[in-house]
Design a protein around this motif. Sequence first.
Motif, PDB file in Angstrom:
ATOM      1  N   ASP A  31      71.424  40.165  50.613  1.00  0.00           N
ATOM      2  CA  ASP A  31      71.116  39.147  51.617  1.00  0.00           C
ATOM      3  C   ASP A  31      71.938  37.899  51.339  1.00  0.00           C
ATOM      4  O   ASP A  31      72.175  37.547  50.176  1.00  0.00           O
ATOM      5  N   PRO A  32      72.394  37.194  52.407  1.00  0.00           N
ATOM      6  CA  PRO A  32      73.186  35.979  52.190  1.00  0.00           C
ATOM      7  C   PRO A  32      72.426  34.964  51.345  1.00  0.00           C
ATOM      8  O   PRO A  32      71.224  34.753  51.522  1.00  0.00           O
ATOM      9  N   LYS A  97      75.470  28.790  44.621  1.00  0.00           N
ATOM     10  CA  LYS A  97      74.948  30.138  44.837  1.00  0.00           C
ATOM     11  C   LYS A  97      75.091  31.014  43.601  1.00  0.00           C
ATOM     12  O   LYS A  97      74.346  31.964  43.415  1.00  0.00           O
ATOM     13  N   MET A  98      76.104  30.713  42.774  1.00  0.00           N
ATOM     14  CA  MET A  98      76.479  31.593  41.677  1.00  0.00           C
ATOM     15  C   MET A  98      76.729  30.790  40.410  1.00  0.00           C
ATOM     16  O   MET A  98      77.309  29.707  40.455  1.00  0.00           O
ATOM     17  N   SER A  99      76.288  31.335  39.293  1.00  0.00           N
ATOM     18  CA  SER A  99      76.699  30.812  37.995  1.00  0.00           C
ATOM     19  C   SER A  99      77.683  31.796  37.373  1.00  0.00           C
ATOM     20  O   SER A  99      77.776  32.948  37.801  1.00  0.00           O
ATOM     21  N   TYR A 100      78.422  31.318  36.382  1.00  0.00           N
ATOM     22  CA  TYR A 100      79.437  32.151  35.726  1.00  0.00           C
ATOM     23  C   TYR A 100      79.347  31.954  34.220  1.00  0.00           C
ATOM     24  O   TYR A 100      79.221  30.833  33.732  1.00  0.00           O
ATOM     25  N   ALA A 237      84.989  41.428  46.293  1.00  0.00           N
ATOM     26  CA  ALA A 237      84.318  42.241  47.297  1.00  0.00           C
ATOM     27  C   ALA A 237      82.883  42.565  46.880  1.00  0.00           C
ATOM     28  O   ALA A 237      81.960  42.565  47.701  1.00  0.00           O
ATOM     29  N   LYS A 238      82.691  42.839  45.592  1.00  0.00           N
ATOM     30  CA  LYS A 238      81.351  43.125  45.075  1.00  0.00           C
ATOM     31  C   LYS A 238      80.459  41.880  45.199  1.00  0.00           C
ATOM     32  O   LYS A 238      79.261  41.991  45.509  1.00  0.00           O
ATOM     33  N   GLY A 243      75.950  39.006  48.404  1.00  0.00           N
ATOM     34  CA  GLY A 243      75.393  37.898  49.179  1.00  0.00           C
ATOM     35  C   GLY A 243      76.121  36.572  49.073  1.00  0.00           C
ATOM     36  O   GLY A 243      75.696  35.573  49.658  1.00  0.00           O
ATOM     37  N   ILE A 244      77.229  36.519  48.346  1.00  0.00           N
ATOM     38  CA  ILE A 244      77.982  35.253  48.229  1.00  0.00           C
ATOM     39  C   ILE A 244      78.752  34.975  49.519  1.00  0.00           C
ATOM     40  O   ILE A 244      79.382  35.869  50.059  1.00  0.00           O
TER      41      ILE A 244
END
Length: 244
Positions: A31-32, A97-100, A237-238, A243-244
């Motif tokens: 999901d987004p 949205k994302m951590s790294y 792509a993954k 959802g990113i």
Amino acid sequence: MKILPGLVAIALSLSLAACGKGDGTPKSSGDPITAVAPPAGTTWSDTVNETPDGHFIMGNPQAKLKLAEYASYTCSHCRDFSAEASEEIRALVNTGKMSYELRNYVRDPIDIATALLARCGGKDIFYPLSEQFFANQNAMFAKAQALGDPKYQALMSAPPKQRFGQLAQAVGLVDFAKQRGIAQAQADQCLADTAAAEKLAKGVEAANSQYQLSGTPTFLINDAVVENATTWAVLKAKLKEAGI
């Protein structure tokens, strides 16, 4: 990779893991994910915290998507990924949205020495310094090859507290770090920290046990290994699927 007891065995016998792929399927609904603004006056990519197990995580600590990379400073695929992906990863991290999280996967004594120096300045310079160490990989390899096997073996025969410092000096890593804000005394102290070197090597054993890693780079999305992803194009792509 089998981690033998004792730093001498680690320094002399640490086997090389392949620069290659991991296997698995990330756990995500797809999901987004909604963007999250950082605290006023900050950016998420400049927000770095140390995790309980000693890694450094960049970005929103509550990000819905958590990307982790097991990488080696002596892996050419990891070098190429860093050059291609670092800027875009920071842009994604800045959305909230994302951590790294870059997790050191040490494969050899030069890798250990580089990781000790990359971590030497703490969390605030770990990521830019890591990117620069990757970019310096070819120059470092040239100096390492110029040593010759007898000189290398002599360096590896030094006492444990001197071994990584002498090796790092011989392949230009100390001067490289000094040009980027790590003082000589600070570098010497970090490279003599045998407990930190042991922890890095044992972290590889723990990662292999938990995730059955087959090489570097290996990526995790929300703690699941991503299948057949060693390039930024495939990983991106993954991330979109997640959802990113």
